[in-house]
Design an enzyme around this catalytic site. Structure first.
Site: not given
Ligand code: HMG
Length: 386
Positions: A74, A106, A235
């Site tokens: 991609e 992906c 993945h």
């Molecule tokens: P965010 O909103 O900044 O993070 O972004 P958050 O607030 O959701 O926190 C993440 C986790 O850290 C949470 O854990 C928090 O509790 C924890 P969860 O509740 O999810 O279990 N946390 C802590 N843990 C320990 N100590 C601390 C602390 N503070 C918070 N102090 C997000 C997270 C993944 C949304 C962002 O990084 C993002 O947008 N990433 C890109 C999208 C992505 O990877 N999506 C995954 C699913 S889609 C997919 O896999 C396809 C993809 O690969 C693309 C394709 O297909 O081509 C992306």
């Protein structure tokens, strides 16, 4: 299998400090310790070519034996010319080969893998092998929530009637696809756009849907997944996503606590992705590569499951059996990964910007890079590789 990674990485604890975030948010909350940082000489073509050359070398296979080349990506370099054609040229793959590129976020590499399996199953390979390459550079904007989920690299797989690593079952797969806007890369933007938390929900819906489809196909009498498989791969945009996916999958079997089966069945496959980051199409296969390297001997003859998810979306849950001796050609994987250069955050940001400058440069660089193949710049609107 073979692989290629950029030669440098940034530690996510350093990135967290620079962004004013608690390091545990990235290292535990996301489950990622480091991410690969591509340099200006890296692009999808160079990574794909290096991974493919590595796979051929590890397998002792000549380019003449290849009759099918597909690159799932991609991070295309052209709307028309496929990355696979550049790879064919760089590696000297015969003109009789079928050569093309696949795209579905992906999932694109998995689409290519199943095309290769179908080609073989249909009896059209006539003694030739397929080369399936997943190559990507995961990129979000600096300072965005997606930033700690970047990475880059490529994994290449040679698919044949007599597999030496994993015997895949191309017939028994569970699919789930749905039109969603969770993550996308508009044509005029290098950076991915994402509805982050929604993308997590879409991924989890897909894992439940694909598992339900697989069970529907195989009949209800099957044992629960955690008893049936010796390893379960997902993945891996980041490790925590695989943890959530595993919990959702085993919950469908009525298991309410996934902690023990996560540690036993999933965690061994997350070691490599946790120091590379997201590699989009290649992430699932990087997980497989790391698992075979570290645990292939223990898993010989046992069944494993693989879940591929591509935003947009399409997903597939499929199975395979580890072939005895699978670890032998992959013993040095972690040693090679440990040799990468560690960048500080300023170095990572400099590389991030340098790649844009190289992409926009209309004249190739003066100096020739020391190793091949390297992206050299653009001349007469054509990409130049050294
Ligand atoms: P965010 O909103 O900044 O993070 O972004 P958050 O607030 O959701 O926190 C993440 C986790 O850290 C949470 O854990 C928090 O509790 C924890 P969860 O509740 O999810 O279990 N946390 C802590 N843990 C320990 N100590 C601390 C602390 N503070 C918070 N102090 C997000 C997270 C993944 C949304 C962002 O990084 C993002 O947008 N990433 C890109 C999208 C992505 O990877 N999506 C995954 C699913 S889609 C997919 O896999 C396809 C993809 O690969 C693309 C394709 O297909 O081509 C992306």
């Amino acid at each position: 299998m073979g692989f290629a990674l950029p030669n440098a990485y940034v530690a996510l604890s350093d990135l967290a400090a620079a962004r004013g975030v608690a390091p545990e948010k990235y290292t535990e909350g996301l489950g990622t310790l480091a991410m690969a940082v591509p340099g200006p000489d890296d692009d999808t073509v160079t990574l794909a070519t290096r991974a493919a050359a590595d796979a051929l070398a590890r397998g002792g296979i000549s380019p003449d034996e290849i009759g099918f080349v597909v690159v799932g990506t991609e991070t295309a370099v052209d709307h028309s010319k496929p990355v696979a054609s550049f790879v064919q040229g760089h590696l000297g793959i015969p003109t009789g080969a079928r050569v093309f590129e696949t795209k579905h976020a992906c999932y694109g590499g998995t689409a290519g893998l199943f095309s290769a399996l179908d080609w073989i199953d249909a009896g059209r390979a006539r003694g030739k092998k397929a080369l399936v390459i997943c190559s990507d550079i995961a990129r979000y904007g600096l300072g965005t929530p997606g930033e700690p989920t970047q990475g880059g690299g490529a994994v290449a797989m040679i698919v044949s009637e007599s597999p030496r690593l994993v015997r895949l079952d191309g017939a028994s797969t569970g699919r789930y696809s749905k039109d969603v806007f969770d993550f996308w890369r508009p044509l005029d933007s290098k950076d991915a756009k994402v509805d982050g938390r929604y993308s997590v929900e879409c991924y989890l819906d897909a894992v439940r849907g694909a598992y339900s489809a697989l069970r529907g196909l195989e009949g209800a009498s099957e044992r629960p997944a955690s008893a049936r498989f010796a390893a379960m791969l997902y993945h891996v945009p980041y490790g925590k996503m695989a943890r959530k996916a595993h919990a959702a999958l085993v919950e469908s079997d009525g298991e309410t606590d996934s902690t023990a089966t996560f540690s036993r069945l999933v965690a061994p496959g997350l070691r490599l992705p946790s120091v590379v980051g997201n590699v989009y199409t290649a992430s699932l296969y990087l997980s497989l590569l790391g698992l075979l390297s570290s645990d292939g001997e223990r898993l010989a003859g046992q069944a494993i499951s693989l879940f591929s998810y591509g935003s947009g979306s399409c997903s597939e849950l499929f199975t395979g059996e580890v072939v005895p001796g699978a670890h032998e050609s992959l013993r040095d994987v972690f040693e090679l990964v440990a040799r990468r250069e560690k960048l500080d955050v300023a170095g990572y940001e400099a590389r991030f910007r340098a790649r844009d400058i190289r992409e926009l440069a209309k004249t190739p660089l003066e100096s020739m890079p020391s190793t091949t193949p390297h992206f050299h710049g653009i001349r007469d609107d054509k990409r130049v590789y050294a």
